[in-house]
Design a protein around this motif. Structure first.
Motif, PDB file in Angstrom:
ATOM      1  N   THR A 159       0.833  -1.198   0.000  1.00 20.78           N
ATOM      2  CA  THR A 159       0.000   0.000   0.000  1.00 20.78           C
ATOM      3  C   THR A 159       0.871   1.254   0.000  1.00 20.78           C
ATOM      4  N   LYS A 160       0.213   2.388  -0.163  1.00 22.11           N
ATOM      5  CA  LYS A 160       0.944   3.652  -0.260  1.00 22.11           C
ATOM      6  C   LYS A 160       1.533   4.100   1.087  1.00 22.11           C
ATOM      7  N   MET A 161       2.220   5.224   1.057  1.00 24.48           N
ATOM      8  CA  MET A 161       2.976   5.700   2.224  1.00 24.48           C
ATOM      9  C   MET A 161       2.088   6.092   3.407  1.00 24.48           C
ATOM     10  N   PHE A 162       0.955   6.744   3.120  1.00 25.02           N
ATOM     11  CA  PHE A 162       0.146   7.287   4.223  1.00 25.02           C
ATOM     12  C   PHE A 162      -1.323   6.887   4.166  1.00 25.02           C
ATOM     13  N   CYS A 163      -1.684   5.948   3.260  1.00 25.53           N
ATOM     14  CA  CYS A 163      -3.074   5.504   3.178  1.00 25.53           C
ATOM     15  C   CYS A 163      -3.083   4.044   2.736  1.00 25.53           C
ATOM     16  N   SER A 164      -4.282   3.456   2.645  1.00 25.47           N
ATOM     17  CA  SER A 164      -4.319   2.033   2.328  1.00 25.47           C
ATOM     18  C   SER A 164      -4.555   1.774   0.845  1.00 25.47           C
ATOM     19  N   CYS A 165      -4.401   2.809   0.010  1.00 24.75           N
ATOM     20  CA  CYS A 165      -4.530   2.599  -1.436  1.00 24.75           C
ATOM     21  C   CYS A 165      -3.443   1.655  -1.922  1.00 24.75           C
ATOM     22  N   ILE A 166      -3.756   0.895  -2.977  1.00 22.98           N
ATOM     23  CA  ILE A 166      -2.799  -0.055  -3.510  1.00 22.98           C
ATOM     24  C   ILE A 166      -1.617   0.690  -4.153  1.00 22.98           C
TER      25      ILE A 166
ATOM     26  N   HIS B  76      -6.336   4.404  -8.088  1.00 22.61           N
ATOM     27  CA  HIS B  76      -5.648   3.990  -6.860  1.00 22.61           C
ATOM     28  C   HIS B  76      -5.570   5.193  -5.900  1.00 22.61           C
ATOM     29  N   CYS B  77      -6.703   5.835  -5.698  1.00 25.74           N
ATOM     30  CA  CYS B  77      -6.674   7.095  -4.947  1.00 25.74           C
ATOM     31  C   CYS B  77      -7.739   7.125  -3.851  1.00 25.74           C
ATOM     32  N   CYS B  78      -7.477   7.939  -2.833  1.00 25.38           N
ATOM     33  CA  CYS B  78      -8.442   8.152  -1.752  1.00 25.38           C
ATOM     34  C   CYS B  78      -8.282   9.594  -1.253  1.00 25.38           C
ATOM     35  N   PRO B  79      -9.105  10.036  -0.335  1.00 19.12           N
ATOM     36  CA  PRO B  79      -8.985  11.423   0.153  1.00 19.12           C
ATOM     37  C   PRO B  79      -7.592  11.761   0.677  1.00 19.12           C
ATOM     38  N   VAL B  80      -6.878  10.776   1.275  1.00 17.80           N
ATOM     39  CA  VAL B  80      -5.552  11.073   1.828  1.00 17.80           C
ATOM     40  C   VAL B  80      -4.558  11.388   0.714  1.00 17.80           C
ATOM     41  N   CYS B  81      -4.475  10.486  -0.289  1.00 16.59           N
ATOM     42  CA  CYS B  81      -3.404  10.676  -1.272  1.00 16.59           C
ATOM     43  C   CYS B  81      -3.766  11.712  -2.331  1.00 16.59           C
ATOM     44  N   ILE B  82      -5.026  12.143  -2.394  1.00 11.47           N
ATOM     45  CA  ILE B  82      -5.267  13.299  -3.251  1.00 11.47           C
ATOM     46  C   ILE B  82      -5.414  14.573  -2.401  1.00 11.47           C
TER      47      ILE B  82
HETATM   48 ZN   LIG Z   1      -4.878   6.862  -0.919  1.00  9.23          ZN
END
Ligand SMILES: [Zn+2]
Length: 476
Positions: free
Chosen positions: A19-26, A36-42
């Motif tokens: 998963t990514k550095m600060f969220c659970s996106c793949i 592969h995005c969520c509120p954290v990584c965008i």
């Molecule tokens: Zn994310």
């Protein structure tokens, strides 16, 4: 001569976490844009980053493998700048407290081992990607935003493009050994920036540093450095200087092109990221990571020299990639003769890989097939030259060696009776060679053996033919 080139590198490596550095996106290369995005990584307002422990672990692994000091107390900082691929207006990175301090990589030069020192290794998040469409729009894909990176910064310790290439190869091999990144440059998992300038040995005057950004192949990096080296020297010769600037390498026109000037050091207004708690690592955890580290290239090389009695050079080549070292050791399970296996790999196998620009794991040659092939050559079922042909067939068709030998009727003729007729016919046809041999020209034997090998379609046992030729001439 008379000029010294100074090269420092900054390498960004994507960590192979799930998963990514600060969220659970793949964390995966490719995929439909912005899936592969969520509120954290965008970077939506109010979204809170949580640090990925595995990313920190991988960075610590890299730090240990690269001889760095691991800082047990560190933190993440915000690096402020504006760019369209950076949603938040800042990148989460590390400023004055990197995770790893110092370190070094040893590279093998012709007559010495050179230590290239590292300044630091820090962790940060990757940015999104700009895609320039045919309609001249710029589209943004945030799938890569928030992918964990380590940035490895070297001291300016390299003095030729070749030294920089050796450094990059050793770095990539090491990171692949410890399995923290796939280091696929073509997918951007390993990207390299170069800082280069030149000093006049006599006068001490030097050019301003040029930064070359985002090289995505070692070949391109070397070409860019060679190009810049020449450009800097000719400017020095003309009594001019380079401007401090950032350039990029153009693979098509084979030159570097100015991207932007660099007036002063950019002010990123670094500040601690208040959303992320400071990182505190226990000595026990670091010790545990250290103890679980796999064998590193240098140790493997030393072991290969001792355990398999290989030369330093051969051991160096065979351990240059984890996959090749694995292939070598697996092959020995099928044919217990490390020297022979090493010779085959170092010779025909590596030549083929080089010609086709392939890695061993991307071919149809398996340790089992190579082991079987070497066995049947060693047992004398086929001769060495036929063995080389069979190897080529394995690469081309993926068939196993026994099948190839059977299908093509390549079994070596080891029976004197079966060869006698061919030998005496060749002797009859080449009386001059017999006279030459009797007059002390040993080369004549080589010619006769060659003729007999040809007549047997390469299947005769060359040592046996050699012996028969001499015996039968003496009997005449
Ligand atoms: Zn994310």
């Amino acid at each position: 001569m008379g000029y010294k080139t100074i090269i420092g590198l900054e390498i960004h490596v994507e960590l192979a976490t799930k998963t990514k550095m600060f969220c659970s996106c793949i964390n995966a290369f490719g995929g439909e844009a912005n899936t592969h995005c969520c509120p954290v990584c965008i970077g939506l307002p109010g979204a809170l980053p949580v640090i990925n422990k595995t990313a920190v672990e991988y960075a610590v692994k890299a730090g240990i493998a690269l001889n760095s000091k691991i800082n047990t107390k560190t933190r993440m900082d915000r690096k402020n700048y504006f760019y369209s691929d950076l949603v938040k207006g800042y990148q989460i990175s590390q400023d004055d407290l990197p995770l790893c301090d110092g370190g070094y990589i040893e590279i093998e030069l012709e007559n010495e081992t050179k230590k290239v020192r590292l300044e630091r290794i820090h962790i940060e998040e990757d940015t999104g990607k700009q895609i320039h469409s045919e309609k001249e729009d710029t589209l943004i894909d945030y799938n890569r935003a928030g992918v964990p990176l380590i940035e490895i910064v070297t001291k300016p310790d390299m003095n030729t493009p070749e030294e920089a290439r050796l450094f990059l190869e050793k770095l990539r091999a090491t990171l692949k050994y410890i399995e923290v990144s796939d280091c696929k440059m073509e997918e951007g998992s390993l990207r390299c920036d170069i800082n280069i300038n030149v000093v006049d040995d006599k006068t001490g005057s030097k050019t301003n540093i040029t930064e070359i950004k985002n090289l995505n192949s070692f070949k391109g990096a070397v070409k860019a450095m060679e190009y810049e080296e020449k450009r800097h020297i000719s400017l020095l010769k003309e009594g001019k200087n380079t401007v401090r600037e950032t350039r990029r390498w153009d693979d098509i026109s084979n030159e570097t092109i100015t991207m932007r000037g660099k007036g002063g050091v950019a002010d990123y207004r670094f500040a601690p990221d208040g959303d992320i708690a400071p990182i505190e690592l226990s000595d026990e955890w670091i010790e545990e990571i250290k103890n679980n580290l796999p064998e590193l290239p240098h140790d493997k090389k030393e072991r290969f020299i001792k355990e398999y009695e290989l030369s330093e050079y051969d051991a160096g080549v065979l351990t240059a990639s984890k996959e090749l070292a694995f292939f070598f050791e697996e092959t020995i399970k099928y044919i217990d003769d490390s020297k022979l296996v090493s010779n085959w790999i170092m010779g025909d196998v590596l030549r083929r890989l080089k010609d086709e620009e392939l890695e061993i794991e991307d071919t149809s040659l398996t340790p089992k097939y190579l082991g079987q092939l070497i066995s049947i050559v060693k047992e004398g079922k086929i001769n060495n030259n036929t063995g080389k042909k069979v190897l080529k067939e394995i690469f081309d068709t993926g068939k196993d060696p026994e099948t190839i030998v059977k299908e093509q009727g390549l079994i070596q003729i080891n029976d004197e009776g079966a060869l006698k007729e061919i030998v005496s016919k060749v002797l009859d046809d080449n009386e001059q060679s017999i006279i030459d041999y009797r007059n002390g020209k040993d080369r004549a034997i080589g010619f006769l053996v060659g003729q007999i090998m040809k007549a047997s379609k390469g299947k005769a046992n060359p040592q046996l033919v050699n012996k028969m030729v001499i015996d039968m001439i003496n009997e005449r």
